[in-house]
Write a protein that holds these residues in place. Structure first.
Motif, PDB file in Angstrom:
ATOM      1  N   SER A   1       0.793  -1.230   0.000  1.00  0.00           N
ATOM      2  CA  SER A   1       0.000   0.000   0.000  1.00  0.00           C
ATOM      3  C   SER A   1       0.827   1.282   0.000  1.00  0.00           C
TER       4      SER A   1
ATOM      5  N   VAL B   1       0.559   8.218  -5.255  1.00  0.00           N
ATOM      6  CA  VAL B   1      -0.546   8.351  -6.215  1.00  0.00           C
ATOM      7  C   VAL B   1      -1.814   8.607  -5.404  1.00  0.00           C
TER       8      VAL B   1
ATOM      9  N   MET C   1       0.816   3.875  -2.795  1.00  0.00           N
ATOM     10  CA  MET C   1      -0.355   4.715  -3.010  1.00  0.00           C
ATOM     11  C   MET C   1      -0.146   6.133  -2.488  1.00  0.00           C
TER      12      MET C   1
ATOM     13  N   TRP D   1      -4.643   9.979  -5.650  1.00  0.00           N
ATOM     14  CA  TRP D   1      -6.019   9.810  -6.131  1.00  0.00           C
ATOM     15  C   TRP D   1      -6.529   8.391  -5.878  1.00  0.00           C
ATOM     16  N   THR D   2      -5.622   7.433  -5.790  1.00  0.00           N
ATOM     17  CA  THR D   2      -6.057   6.053  -5.518  1.00  0.00           C
ATOM     18  C   THR D   2      -6.657   5.934  -4.120  1.00  0.00           C
ATOM     19  N   LEU D   3      -6.106   6.698  -3.172  1.00  0.00           N
ATOM     20  CA  LEU D   3      -6.640   6.687  -1.810  1.00  0.00           C
ATOM     21  C   LEU D   3      -8.002   7.367  -1.763  1.00  0.00           C
ATOM     22  N   HIS D   4      -8.186   8.423  -2.525  1.00  0.00           N
ATOM     23  CA  HIS D   4      -9.497   9.073  -2.582  1.00  0.00           C
ATOM     24  C   HIS D   4     -10.534   8.144  -3.189  1.00  0.00           C
ATOM     25  N   VAL D   5     -10.167   7.451  -4.263  1.00  0.00           N
ATOM     26  CA  VAL D   5     -11.087   6.480  -4.860  1.00  0.00           C
ATOM     27  C   VAL D   5     -11.439   5.401  -3.840  1.00  0.00           C
ATOM     28  N   GLY D   6     -10.448   4.964  -3.094  1.00  0.00           N
ATOM     29  CA  GLY D   6     -10.715   3.959  -2.072  1.00  0.00           C
ATOM     30  C   GLY D   6     -11.716   4.431  -1.047  1.00  0.00           C
TER      31      GLY D   6
END
Length: 308
Positions: A208, A214, A211, A216-221
């Motif tokens: 993890s 990056v 991330m 934005w991947t955490l926001h998507v999550g």
């Protein structure tokens, strides 16, 4: 537009009432409850002896820091000391193991419930409450109400259906109100906050940490988390095929959380078993129990999940 006659209105009410009753009190195989009892009672000693042991050290260290939860204040539960916590800890573990024998299941089940619940009150009266224990507490409360349930050939029961539905509702409520709490305290902007970033920064793993570069991947999550928590009640109203798929998604989420942050909701995840056709495991579990009894030299062939 046609209007209903009084007779038709009463018939419609009976129909909806029957549907509601059948949903809340479905006739479910008692073997499913028997297997779930084995899982629940085996988890209790694992929990209090290995996974959740902070209650005894904190209470024994400084009782002045004890600030009881609301239920502790309402019931006037005593200020904990080392003796009380050790009784709750070892008492719940030993009674849970005794409950596997099939003897006095209602008495033993209630005993496990009371001791384990008090242990949680003590552990969570120092400023932190884990929401992953709600469904498990409900399971401990409702499983003793079912009555006789064995791992082999004991038919179906509405009491078993009610107990399992109660656990299912508790699981769904945990998800739904987790999303509600996020919105209540963090607002709808929680989905774009740095909550997951902080979690990964503090407890991240090699799976993890990338991330953080990056974001934005955490926001998507976070969007995915809130969406599935709000939609969790859907699992209660779909057919078995879709129910199993949704439960598989729940489990995948918890495994991903553990892989990324080493956080795992052990008792809550175990309660996902209430959605599964556990009766398919009952024959194998019964054979394993009989073999274990023979190896230990115990008399009789009574299943450890037999309850009354």
């Amino acid at each position: 537009m046609a209007t209903l006659t009084p007779q038709q209105t009463r018939a419609a009410r009976r129909t909806w009432g029957d549907r509601a009753r059948n949903w809340l009190l479905p006739a479910v195989a008692l073997e499913r409850v028997a297997v779930l009892r084995v899982l629940v009672y085996l988890f209790v000693p694992l929990d209090v002896l290995l996974l959740h042991t902070i209650g005894d050290t904190r209470s024994a260290a400084n009782a002045e820091l004890y600030s009881p939860l609301l239920i502790g204040r309402l019931l006037h539960l005593p200020v904990p000391n080392e003796t009380l916590v050790l009784v709750c800890k070892w008492g719940s573990a030993l009674l849970a193991l005794a409950a596997l024998s099939g003897r006095a299941p209602r008495v033993l089940g209630v005993g496990v419930l009371l001791l384990w619940a008090e242990y949680q009150v003590v552990a969570f009266s120092y400023g932190k409450v884990d929401h992953d224990r709600f469904a498990f507490l409900v399971a401990l409360a409702v499983l003793p109400t079912v009555g006789r349930a064995r791992l082999r050939g004991c038919g179906s029961s509405e009491a078993a259906g009610w107990a399992l539905r109660s656990v299912q509702l508790a699981v769904v409520a945990t998800y739904f109100y987790a999303a509600w709490a996020k919105v209540r305290f963090g607002g709808w902007e929680w989905v774009n906050s740095a909550t997951l970033a902080r979690a990964v920064d503090r407890r991240g793993t090699v799976l993890s940490e990338w991330m953080l570069d990056v974001p934005w991947t955490l926001h998507v999550g976070q969007w995915v988390i809130v969406a599935f928590e709000l939609l969790a009640p859907v699992v209660l109203f779909v057919n078995e095929r879709w129910r199993l798929r949704i439960v598989a998604f729940f489990l995948a989420f918890h495994l991903a959380t553990y892989a990324g942050t080493t956080i795992f909701f052990w008792p809550h995840t175990l309660c996902l078993a209430a959605f599964l056709p556990l009766e398919r495991l009952a024959p194998r579990l019964a054979v394993a129990a009989e073999r274990a009894r023979e190896r230990l030299g115990l008399p009789g062939t009574r299943s450890p999940a037999r309850t009354s």
